[in-house]
Design an enzyme around this catalytic site. Structure first.
Site, short mmCIF file in Angstrom:
data_model
loop_
_atom_site.label_atom_id
_atom_site.label_comp_id
_atom_site.label_asym_id
_atom_site.label_seq_id
_atom_site.Cartn_x
_atom_site.Cartn_y
_atom_site.Cartn_z
CD GLU A 158 -43.16 5.13 -33.17
OE1 GLU A 158 -42.29 5.22 -34.05
OE2 GLU A 158 -44.30 5.66 -33.25
CB ALA A 177 -76.51 -5.64 -69.61
#
Length: 337
Positions: free
Chosen positions: A54, A164
């Site tokens: 703000e 893997a």
């Protein structure tokens, strides 16, 4: 008057502060003159300035703020800390109408709307409330549960494998997916891995690419009890590195709270990631699925439950995006909610 477009802009501005505001929330603000002209805008950027969104917008607007409307993503604070109260700054600037998305749940800073109304300003709340709350979800989680928000990033095959059978994992996801990860890293306050990930992959955990104006890189957190190579990349001076030499997740959370972190991007493997998920410490899953199958290999989730289909761990789908063939999906983890 419809403030939707202005609030959308304010939310986009707020998101520019991701990774730059902890322990504060991200906030964006837009000031619109009586003639409908945008005369000021800003977002909170604690890395480069103490000013709240703000105040940044008010400074840009200058005298044009008088008689204008400010649209802000979070209720203006009513607390004087390292900076003055935003509610008072708005009143002093001569703003006549305040539009905000979400009420401030922080008891120390709440009460801005009451103060503004008491000063005679028109206050409108709830505009794009859900959208603003989602963009600020990490901070809201911290206020609600007293701990950071955890996002687990997983790159997996279609059958859920992250490596893997021989342990190789580079690369399952494609280059575009890996580029997207850099953005998510940059928007977090910390990046978390386990000791096994450091030993196996020797990751650097530094966002790659051009991120001008961000200042320091996210803090690198390592959790686990294994001894680590002294020459691991994670120990260089590109970012602060913190080792939590324990498997106790409560100690991990305690340390993260000490560091005042809002959002943790978890790049841990199956062991730590699954333990955190089992311990209700994961709030969000971001999974990049490659269009491949491995069959044998390491699955990203290693716990043995549920035993029946009715006991599935359910999540809420947030979004899906195709990245050059990889499928990126984001899910909210319910954690018993």
């Amino acid at each position: 008057m419809d403030y939707t477009v202005a609030m959308q802009r304010a939310i986009a501005l707020a998101e520019k502060g991701l990774g730059k505001t902890a322990p504060n929330p991200i906030v964006g603000a837009v000031i619109i003159s009586a003639a409908g002209e945008v005369v000021g805008e800003g977002f909170h950027d604690r890395v480069n300035s103490a000013d709240h969104a703000e105040v940044v917008a008010l400074k840009m607007a200058g005298d044009k703020a008088k008689g204008s409307t400010i649209v802000v993503t979070l209720e203006p604070c009513n607390h004087t800390g390292s900076t003055g109260a935003c509610a008072q700054a708005i009143i002093d600037a001569g703003i006549t109408t305040v539009v905000y998305a979400v009420s401030d749940p922080n008891e120390k800073a709440a009460g801005g709307a009451v103060a503004l109304r008491a000063a005679g300003l028109t206050v409108i709340e709830g505009v794009l409330k859900d959208e603003a709350a989602f963009s600020n979800r990490a901070w809201f989680m911290k206020i609600k549960k007293g701990r950071p928000f955890f996002t687990w990033k997983v790159a997996a095959t279609l059958d859920g494998k992250v490596a893997a059978a021989d342990g190789t994992s580079k690369w399952i996801s494609n280059e575009r997916s890996r580029g997207d990860v850099q953005i998510l890293r940059r928007q977090a306050d910390a990046i978390l891995v386990g000791t096994n990930t450091v030993i196996t992959d020797d990751p650097h955990l530094i966002p790659r690419g051009s991120f001008a104006g961000y200042g320091a890189n996210p803090i690198r957190i390592i959790c686990g009890e294994q001894e680590l190579p002294k020459d691991a990349q994670i120990f260089d001076d590109a970012a602060k590195t913190v080792l939590v030499k324990s498997k106790d997740l409560d100690l991990l959370v305690e340390k993260l709270n000490e560091l005042e972190i809002n959002h943790v991007f978890v790049e841990a493997g199956p062991t730590l990631g699954s333990a955190m998920l089992d311990g209700c410490l994961m709030d969000e899953l971001v999974i990049y699925q490659a269009p491949t199958l491995l069959g044998t290999g390491k699955h990203f989730f290693t716990f043995d439950y549920p035993t029946t289909i009715t006991d599935q761990m359910r999540m809420d789908h947030i979004s899906t995006q195709v990245l050059d063939g990889d499928v990126k999906s984001v899910y909210r983890i319910r954690n018993g909610e």
